[in-house]
Design a protein around this motif. Structure first.
Motif, PDB file in Angstrom:
ATOM      1  N   LYS A 167       1.464  -2.337   5.349  1.00 37.47           N
ATOM      2  CA  LYS A 167       2.399  -2.390   4.236  1.00 37.47           C
ATOM      3  C   LYS A 167       1.955  -3.268   3.066  1.00 37.47           C
ATOM      4  O   LYS A 167       2.160  -2.886   1.900  1.00 37.47           O
ATOM      5  CB  LYS A 167       3.773  -2.867   4.717  1.00 37.47           C
ATOM      6  N   LEU A 168       1.357  -4.447   3.348  1.00 41.18           N
ATOM      7  CA  LEU A 168       1.030  -5.349   2.244  1.00 41.18           C
ATOM      8  C   LEU A 168      -0.058  -4.770   1.337  1.00 41.18           C
ATOM      9  O   LEU A 168       0.107  -4.695   0.116  1.00 41.18           O
ATOM     10  CB  LEU A 168       0.597  -6.718   2.777  1.00 41.18           C
ATOM     11  N   SER A 169      -1.186  -4.380   1.929  1.00 44.52           N
ATOM     12  CA  SER A 169      -2.270  -3.859   1.096  1.00 44.52           C
ATOM     13  C   SER A 169      -1.913  -2.508   0.490  1.00 44.52           C
ATOM     14  O   SER A 169      -2.232  -2.242  -0.678  1.00 44.52           O
ATOM     15  CB  SER A 169      -3.560  -3.750   1.907  1.00 44.52           C
ATOM     16  N   GLN A 170      -1.222  -1.660   1.247  1.00 48.97           N
ATOM     17  CA  GLN A 170      -0.850  -0.361   0.694  1.00 48.97           C
ATOM     18  C   GLN A 170       0.168  -0.519  -0.433  1.00 48.97           C
ATOM     19  O   GLN A 170       0.099   0.194  -1.451  1.00 48.97           O
ATOM     20  CB  GLN A 170      -0.306   0.544   1.796  1.00 48.97           C
ATOM     21  N   GLY A 171       1.101  -1.445  -0.273  1.00 46.99           N
ATOM     22  CA  GLY A 171       2.087  -1.669  -1.329  1.00 46.99           C
ATOM     23  C   GLY A 171       1.471  -2.247  -2.581  1.00 46.99           C
ATOM     24  O   GLY A 171       1.786  -1.817  -3.704  1.00 46.99           O
ATOM     25  N   VAL A 172       0.572  -3.225  -2.429  1.00 48.05           N
ATOM     26  CA  VAL A 172      -0.092  -3.817  -3.593  1.00 48.05           C
ATOM     27  C   VAL A 172      -0.961  -2.784  -4.291  1.00 48.05           C
ATOM     28  O   VAL A 172      -0.973  -2.680  -5.527  1.00 48.05           O
ATOM     29  CB  VAL A 172      -0.921  -5.046  -3.178  1.00 48.05           C
ATOM     30  N   ALA A 173      -1.711  -1.993  -3.507  1.00 50.18           N
ATOM     31  CA  ALA A 173      -2.553  -0.958  -4.115  1.00 50.18           C
ATOM     32  C   ALA A 173      -1.710   0.056  -4.881  1.00 50.18           C
ATOM     33  O   ALA A 173      -2.077   0.497  -5.980  1.00 50.18           O
ATOM     34  CB  ALA A 173      -3.379  -0.259  -3.038  1.00 50.18           C
ATOM     35  N   ALA A 174      -0.554   0.408  -4.323  1.00 52.00           N
ATOM     36  CA  ALA A 174       0.336   1.346  -5.014  1.00 52.00           C
ATOM     37  C   ALA A 174       0.844   0.754  -6.318  1.00 52.00           C
ATOM     38  O   ALA A 174       0.952   1.453  -7.342  1.00 52.00           O
ATOM     39  CB  ALA A 174       1.507   1.716  -4.104  1.00 52.00           C
ATOM     40  N   TRP A 175       1.180  -0.519  -6.294  1.00 52.03           N
ATOM     41  CA  TRP A 175       1.648  -1.177  -7.522  1.00 52.03           C
ATOM     42  C   TRP A 175       0.545  -1.184  -8.577  1.00 52.03           C
ATOM     43  O   TRP A 175       0.792  -0.908  -9.758  1.00 52.03           O
ATOM     44  CB  TRP A 175       2.098  -2.608  -7.217  1.00 52.03           C
ATOM     45  N   LEU A 176      -0.684  -1.502  -8.156  1.00 57.89           N
ATOM     46  CA  LEU A 176      -1.798  -1.518  -9.100  1.00 57.89           C
ATOM     47  C   LEU A 176      -2.033  -0.126  -9.686  1.00 57.89           C
ATOM     48  O   LEU A 176      -2.295   0.012 -10.892  1.00 57.89           O
ATOM     49  CB  LEU A 176      -3.061  -2.028  -8.405  1.00 57.89           C
ATOM     50  N   ARG A 177      -1.938   0.907  -8.855  1.00 52.23           N
ATOM     51  CA  ARG A 177      -2.104   2.267  -9.371  1.00 52.23           C
ATOM     52  C   ARG A 177      -1.005   2.591 -10.371  1.00 52.23           C
ATOM     53  O   ARG A 177      -1.250   3.289 -11.375  1.00 52.23           O
ATOM     54  CB  ARG A 177      -2.114   3.279  -8.218  1.00 52.23           C
ATOM     55  N   HIS A 178       0.206   2.083 -10.123  1.00 47.13           N
ATOM     56  CA  HIS A 178       1.301   2.277 -11.067  1.00 47.13           C
ATOM     57  C   HIS A 178       0.945   1.690 -12.429  1.00 47.13           C
ATOM     58  O   HIS A 178       1.338   2.218 -13.475  1.00 47.13           O
ATOM     59  CB  HIS A 178       2.584   1.622 -10.535  1.00 47.13           C
ATOM     60  N   ASP A 179       0.177   0.600 -12.426  1.00 45.33           N
ATOM     61  CA  ASP A 179      -0.251  -0.040 -13.661  1.00 45.33           C
ATOM     62  C   ASP A 179      -1.554   0.542 -14.206  1.00 45.33           C
ATOM     63  O   ASP A 179      -2.184  -0.040 -15.095  1.00 45.33           O
ATOM     64  CB  ASP A 179      -0.418  -1.542 -13.444  1.00 45.33           C
ATOM     65  N   GLY A 180      -1.985   1.668 -13.662  1.00 42.29           N
ATOM     66  CA  GLY A 180      -3.162   2.355 -14.184  1.00 42.29           C
ATOM     67  C   GLY A 180      -4.488   1.837 -13.671  1.00 42.29           C
ATOM     68  O   GLY A 180      -5.534   2.125 -14.246  1.00 42.29           O
ATOM     69  N   ILE A 181      -4.461   1.097 -12.569  1.00 45.27           N
ATOM     70  CA  ILE A 181      -5.677   0.520 -12.002  1.00 45.27           C
ATOM     71  C   ILE A 181      -6.111   1.349 -10.801  1.00 45.27           C
ATOM     72  O   ILE A 181      -5.297   1.698  -9.945  1.00 45.27           O
ATOM     73  CB  ILE A 181      -5.431  -0.943 -11.590  1.00 45.27           C
ATOM     74  N   ALA A 182      -7.395   1.653 -10.716  1.00 47.67           N
ATOM     75  CA  ALA A 182      -7.926   2.450  -9.609  1.00 47.67           C
ATOM     76  C   ALA A 182      -7.996   1.570  -8.366  1.00 47.67           C
ATOM     77  O   ALA A 182      -8.965   0.830  -8.164  1.00 47.67           O
ATOM     78  CB  ALA A 182      -9.304   3.001  -9.949  1.00 47.67           C
ATOM     79  N   ALA A 183      -6.974   1.627  -7.536  1.00 51.16           N
ATOM     80  CA  ALA A 183      -6.869   0.728  -6.385  1.00 51.16           C
ATOM     81  C   ALA A 183      -6.729   1.503  -5.081  1.00 51.16           C
ATOM     82  O   ALA A 183      -6.043   2.519  -5.007  1.00 51.16           O
ATOM     83  CB  ALA A 183      -5.672  -0.214  -6.557  1.00 51.16           C
ATOM     84  N   GLU A 184      -7.402   0.997  -4.035  1.00 52.68           N
ATOM     85  CA  GLU A 184      -7.301   1.544  -2.693  1.00 52.68           C
ATOM     86  C   GLU A 184      -7.040   0.391  -1.728  1.00 52.68           C
ATOM     87  O   GLU A 184      -7.394  -0.756  -2.001  1.00 52.68           O
ATOM     88  CB  GLU A 184      -8.615   2.222  -2.285  1.00 52.68           C
ATOM     89  N   SER A 185      -6.453   0.692  -0.601  1.00 52.47           N
ATOM     90  CA  SER A 185      -6.324  -0.294   0.465  1.00 52.47           C
ATOM     91  C   SER A 185      -7.479  -0.098   1.436  1.00 52.47           C
ATOM     92  O   SER A 185      -8.049   0.993   1.531  1.00 52.47           O
ATOM     93  CB  SER A 185      -4.985  -0.150   1.191  1.00 52.47           C
ATOM     94  N   LEU A 186      -7.847  -1.163   2.162  1.00 51.52           N
ATOM     95  CA  LEU A 186      -8.906  -1.061   3.162  1.00 51.52           C
ATOM     96  C   LEU A 186      -8.299  -0.563   4.466  1.00 51.52           C
ATOM     97  O   LEU A 186      -7.421  -1.210   5.045  1.00 51.52           O
ATOM     98  CB  LEU A 186      -9.579  -2.415   3.376  1.00 51.52           C
ATOM     99  N   GLU A 187      -8.767   0.563   4.946  1.00 52.73           N
ATOM    100  CA  GLU A 187      -8.251   1.158   6.172  1.00 52.73           C
ATOM    101  C   GLU A 187      -8.514   0.217   7.361  1.00 52.73           C
ATOM    102  O   GLU A 187      -9.647  -0.171   7.622  1.00 52.73           O
ATOM    103  CB  GLU A 187      -8.941   2.499   6.404  1.00 52.73           C
ATOM    104  N   GLY A 188      -7.461  -0.170   8.042  1.00 54.48           N
ATOM    105  CA  GLY A 188      -7.603  -1.084   9.174  1.00 54.48           C
ATOM    106  C   GLY A 188      -7.601  -2.542   8.786  1.00 54.48           C
ATOM    107  O   GLY A 188      -7.547  -3.412   9.660  1.00 54.48           O
ATOM    108  N   GLY A 189      -7.707  -2.821   7.490  1.00 53.50           N
ATOM    109  CA  GLY A 189      -7.599  -4.176   6.985  1.00 53.50           C
ATOM    110  C   GLY A 189      -8.695  -5.129   7.439  1.00 53.50           C
ATOM    111  O   GLY A 189      -9.784  -4.728   7.868  1.00 53.50           O
TER     112      GLY A 189
END
Length: 274
Positions: A72-94
């Motif tokens: 949830k933390l990395s996926q949520g932050v990455a989603a927020w960054l994408r909302h702001d137009g930033i090419a963001a991904e979360s690391l699978e498995g963290g």
């Protein structure tokens, strides 16, 4: 179907240490971080709760977000960054997946304090040749991409370090320097916990070129020649550093996955004249 919003450990590992690597943001909670205070290379530690206040700092950059398990933390932050137009991904498995795959991890406790802009500041002697280019390369690629390097006269390094809260390196009687037959580059690899086959191989080349031990490895003579040539092309040490980064990028890539490749003129495939 592969995720379009996550990057795998193997995919990220192929980018680490290269100029095109994404910015890595570590959003682990304090409890998880304190349990293992190591960082993926060149990571930024940020509070996931305040992502809206710092997201703009990463505008125009590719970003990988890391939490403990890639949930949830990395996926949520990455989603927020994408909302702001930033090419963001979360690391699978963290972080756990990266650690379990024996990926590069930096000992965070060895990273010097940062300035008001979040940068580490380092100082050394002017006119760098080998070690004083190798160390900044290692720092920018694996520790702090925004690190500041100050080049001053040898007699002024320690005073400059004191006045500007900079970390002295590659001079006598400081922590970040030669130890026995090993050069400062070796010291940084060891202290930051970056021992690995490709970096150890590169360190051997750097050590041979830096200590006039050119018979240590066959690549040393050519590496020294390129380093000395660069030192004569630039009057400005920072310009030389920027040019030298490409040399180390190329040698690191060779050390990582091209040591077995050879190149020969394919004379056997050409027809002989009658």
């Amino acid at each position: 179907m592969p995720s379009t919003t996550a990057i795998t450990v193997s995919q990220l590992s192929r980018l680490i240490g290269l100029p095109g690597a994404p910015a890595i943001i570590d959003v682990r909670i304090e409890e998880d971080y304190n349990a293992d205070p190591r960082l993926l290379p060149a990571s930024n530690r940020r509070d996931f709760k305040t992502v809206s206040t710092w997201a703009s700092e990463f505008a125009g950059r590719r970003v990988t977000v890391v939490c403990q398990k890639g949930q949830k933390l990395s996926q949520g932050v990455a989603a927020w960054l994408r909302h702001d137009g930033i090419a963001a991904e979360s690391l699978e498995g963290g972080f756990e997946a990266w650690r379990d795959a024996n990926g590069f991890l930096v000992h965070a406790g060895k990273i010097p304090p940062r300035d008001e802009k979040g940068r580490t500041v380092w100082v050394t002697r002017t006119r760098p040749k080998v070690d004083r280019i190798a160390c900044p390369w290692l720092i920018r690629r694996f520790v702090d991409p925004s690190a500041v390097f100050l080049f001053v006269e040898a007699a002024e390094v320690l005073a400059t370090a004191d006045r500007f809260q900079a970390v002295p390196f590659d001079i006598d009687n400081v922590f970040w320097s030669h130890r026995g037959e090993r050069c400062t580059f070796d010291t940084m690899i060891e202290e930051f916990g970056l021992e690995s086959e490709p970096l150890d191989r590169l360190a051997m080349i750097v050590r041979a070129a830096d200590t006039a031990s050119l018979d240590l490895v066959p690549q040393a003579a050519g590496f020294l020649a390129a380093s000395l040539g660069l030192s004569r092309m630039f009057r400005d040490d920072l310009e030389q550093l920027e040019a030298g980064m490409l040399l180390y990028d190329a040698f690191f890539r060779w050390c990582r996955d091209a040591t077995e490749e050879t190149h020969n003129w394919p004379s056997g495939s050409m027809s002989k004249p009658s």
